[in-house]
Design a protein around this motif. Sequence first.
Motif, PDB file in Angstrom:
ATOM      1  N   UNK A 150      23.675  -4.262  -3.983  1.00  0.00           N
ATOM      2  CA  UNK A 150      24.709  -5.143  -4.519  1.00  0.00           C
ATOM      3  C   UNK A 150      24.604  -6.545  -3.921  1.00  0.00           C
ATOM      4  N   UNK A 151      24.212  -6.630  -2.647  1.00  0.00           N
ATOM      5  CA  UNK A 151      24.132  -7.924  -1.971  1.00  0.00           C
ATOM      6  C   UNK A 151      22.708  -8.473  -1.936  1.00  0.00           C
ATOM      7  N   UNK A 152      21.831  -7.858  -2.722  1.00  0.00           N
ATOM      8  CA  UNK A 152      20.470  -8.384  -2.925  1.00  0.00           C
ATOM      9  C   UNK A 152      19.608  -8.374  -1.667  1.00  0.00           C
ATOM     10  N   UNK A 153      19.878  -7.447  -0.743  1.00  0.00           N
ATOM     11  CA  UNK A 153      18.985  -7.260   0.402  1.00  0.00           C
ATOM     12  C   UNK A 153      17.683  -6.611  -0.071  1.00  0.00           C
ATOM     13  N   UNK A 154      17.797  -5.693  -1.055  1.00  0.00           N
ATOM     14  CA  UNK A 154      16.651  -5.113  -1.743  1.00  0.00           C
ATOM     15  C   UNK A 154      16.868  -5.314  -3.243  1.00  0.00           C
ATOM     16  N   UNK A 155      15.770  -5.358  -3.985  1.00  0.00           N
ATOM     17  CA  UNK A 155      15.873  -5.553  -5.428  1.00  0.00           C
ATOM     18  C   UNK A 155      16.367  -4.308  -6.143  1.00  0.00           C
ATOM     19  N   UNK A 156      16.023  -3.134  -5.604  1.00  0.00           N
ATOM     20  CA  UNK A 156      16.402  -1.883  -6.257  1.00  0.00           C
ATOM     21  C   UNK A 156      16.416  -0.769  -5.231  1.00  0.00           C
ATOM     22  N   UNK A 157      17.101   0.328  -5.575  1.00  0.00           N
ATOM     23  CA  UNK A 157      17.105   1.485  -4.681  1.00  0.00           C
ATOM     24  C   UNK A 157      15.692   2.047  -4.525  1.00  0.00           C
ATOM     25  N   UNK A 158      14.898   1.978  -5.586  1.00  0.00           N
ATOM     26  CA  UNK A 158      13.526   2.484  -5.511  1.00  0.00           C
ATOM     27  C   UNK A 158      12.693   1.719  -4.481  1.00  0.00           C
ATOM     28  N   UNK A 159      13.106   0.494  -4.160  1.00  0.00           N
ATOM     29  CA  UNK A 159      12.400  -0.305  -3.169  1.00  0.00           C
ATOM     30  C   UNK A 159      13.049  -0.304  -1.800  1.00  0.00           C
ATOM     31  N   UNK A 160      14.065   0.546  -1.617  1.00  0.00           N
ATOM     32  CA  UNK A 160      14.761   0.587  -0.321  1.00  0.00           C
ATOM     33  C   UNK A 160      13.859   1.193   0.750  1.00  0.00           C
ATOM     34  N   UNK A 161      14.046   0.747   1.981  1.00  0.00           N
ATOM     35  CA  UNK A 161      13.154   1.211   3.054  1.00  0.00           C
ATOM     36  C   UNK A 161      13.702   2.392   3.847  1.00  0.00           C
ATOM     37  N   UNK A 162      14.718   3.092   3.337  1.00  0.00           N
ATOM     38  CA  UNK A 162      15.251   4.249   4.058  1.00  0.00           C
ATOM     39  C   UNK A 162      14.171   5.280   4.379  1.00  0.00           C
ATOM     40  N   UNK A 163      13.284   5.648   3.437  1.00  0.00           N
ATOM     41  CA  UNK A 163      12.236   6.610   3.814  1.00  0.00           C
ATOM     42  C   UNK A 163      11.366   6.125   4.964  1.00  0.00           C
ATOM     43  N   UNK A 164      11.046   4.834   4.970  1.00  0.00           N
ATOM     44  CA  UNK A 164      10.217   4.292   6.049  1.00  0.00           C
ATOM     45  C   UNK A 164      10.954   4.325   7.379  1.00  0.00           C
ATOM     46  N   UNK A 165      12.272   4.091   7.354  1.00  0.00           N
ATOM     47  CA  UNK A 165      13.057   4.170   8.588  1.00  0.00           C
ATOM     48  C   UNK A 165      13.015   5.586   9.157  1.00  0.00           C
ATOM     49  N   UNK A 166      13.180   6.577   8.288  1.00  0.00           N
ATOM     50  CA  UNK A 166      13.145   7.972   8.746  1.00  0.00           C
ATOM     51  C   UNK A 166      11.745   8.351   9.212  1.00  0.00           C
ATOM     52  N   UNK A 167      10.726   7.914   8.478  1.00  0.00           N
ATOM     53  CA  UNK A 167       9.351   8.229   8.861  1.00  0.00           C
ATOM     54  C   UNK A 167       9.000   7.628  10.221  1.00  0.00           C
ATOM     55  N   UNK A 168       9.644   6.517  10.566  1.00  0.00           N
ATOM     56  CA  UNK A 168       9.402   5.874  11.863  1.00  0.00           C
ATOM     57  C   UNK A 168      10.150   6.554  12.997  1.00  0.00           C
ATOM     58  N   UNK A 169      10.900   7.615  12.673  1.00  0.00           N
ATOM     59  CA  UNK A 169      11.632   8.347  13.692  1.00  0.00           C
ATOM     60  C   UNK A 169      12.936   7.703  14.106  1.00  0.00           C
ATOM     61  N   UNK A 170      13.453   6.815  13.264  1.00  0.00           N
ATOM     62  CA  UNK A 170      14.693   6.115  13.606  1.00  0.00           C
ATOM     63  C   UNK A 170      15.914   6.963  13.260  1.00  0.00           C
ATOM     64  N   UNK A 171      16.962   6.760  14.023  1.00  0.00           N
ATOM     65  CA  UNK A 171      18.209   7.515  13.847  1.00  0.00           C
ATOM     66  C   UNK A 171      19.055   6.832  12.768  1.00  0.00           C
ATOM     67  N   UNK A 172      18.571   6.898  11.534  1.00  0.00           N
ATOM     68  CA  UNK A 172      19.258   6.275  10.408  1.00  0.00           C
ATOM     69  C   UNK A 172      20.159   7.281   9.716  1.00  0.00           C
ATOM     70  N   UNK A 173      21.196   6.774   9.074  1.00  0.00           N
ATOM     71  CA  UNK A 173      22.102   7.600   8.285  1.00  0.00           C
ATOM     72  C   UNK A 173      22.626   6.763   7.138  1.00  0.00           C
ATOM     73  N   UNK A 174      23.217   7.407   6.147  1.00  0.00           N
ATOM     74  CA  UNK A 174      23.714   6.713   4.962  1.00  0.00           C
ATOM     75  C   UNK A 174      25.227   6.571   5.040  1.00  0.00           C
ATOM     76  N   UNK A 175      25.705   5.390   4.626  1.00  0.00           N
ATOM     77  CA  UNK A 175      27.133   5.076   4.639  1.00  0.00           C
ATOM     78  C   UNK A 175      27.462   4.254   3.396  1.00  0.00           C
ATOM     79  N   UNK A 176      28.756   3.982   3.178  1.00  0.00           N
ATOM     80  CA  UNK A 176      29.146   3.305   1.934  1.00  0.00           C
ATOM     81  C   UNK A 176      29.587   1.857   2.128  1.00  0.00           C
ATOM     82  N   UNK A 177      29.815   1.407   3.373  1.00  0.00           N
ATOM     83  CA  UNK A 177      30.108   0.005   3.667  1.00  0.00           C
ATOM     84  C   UNK A 177      31.449  -0.426   3.064  1.00  0.00           C
TER      85      UNK A 177
END
Length: 358
Positions: free
Chosen positions: A269-296
Amino acid sequence: MAIATLTPALAAALDALPASRLPALLCTMPKAELHLHIEGSLEPELIFRLAERNGVTLPYASVEALRAAYAFTDLQSFLDIYYAGASVLLQEADFFDMAWAYLEKAAAENIVHAELFFDPQTHTDRGVPIDVVIRGLARAVERARTELGVSAALILCFLRHLSEAAAFGTLEAALPWREHFIGVGLDSSELGHPPSKFERVFARCRELGLHVVAHAGEEGPPAYIHEALDLLHSERIDHGVRCLEDPALVQRLAASRMPLTVCPLSNIKLCVFDSLAGHNLPALLDAGLCAMVNSDDPAYFGGYLNQNLVETFAALPQLGARQAWQLASNSFEASFADAAEKARWQARLDTFFLTAAA
């Protein structure tokens, strides 16, 4: 932090779950939400109801007209309408109603624990006493625990586009109600307002025994994440998605299990990424980072936690049941709940997936 163990039995169960079951599992699995601005959960319908109750005139003719205005090009364009929506919040009952509406939604979405950001300066600058804000929110939090079975806590946020002196004033004004909030955060316009601007007030907060978190690496550069860690001693990084631009930072975040409270629909919504398909969440998890999903700010960004999960997984087919379990497990690990509560929630999560695969 204790890191949950993916046992062989649990791994086998997760691998056995077909992708077709993921949407339902994402919605029904137990989880925590750690990046939720309570003012950002203010739906247009409630805005209009509170405006009528308080005699506030809105610059929109209808609920539909207000919702149609939710077209943002960046963080600042969102904040402009966010602050306009908050203008209807005047009485303790308003803050209670707002928080209660979110907590009922949380219970329905199987959120067992929520840590709610609130922005007192948004209200005190309009003449609303800080005790009105805190007491209304705290009453909803207390009631949610007893009536909804939802554990919740409050985190007071400083608006970073204002001065550190203003943040100190807000902190001191809030201290008589210290029992009602567990920590402090840093939000609002990120660019041009680095964490270093608030180094002294965060030091004071740590002296008081408050948890500290900070928004960094959303629109701001990885350097802001370094500052949040080195100068504020932040215990979580809110957003943090730009960390991947700095490999050394990624290694540091992974080694320390520093939580990243990622908000996918917000990022789109705030144009940090162009689309969900281009989001880097998988890369964050693959890097072993303690990421989680939230709604802001779910009322403004098109979805609460379950919708964030379902839409993100639909757009990123490399995410499966293992990642669903990991995200929920990370949310418990990163929370400020006590160790016994975290262990209970983790056991519920493990049992949920074992049962689902049986």
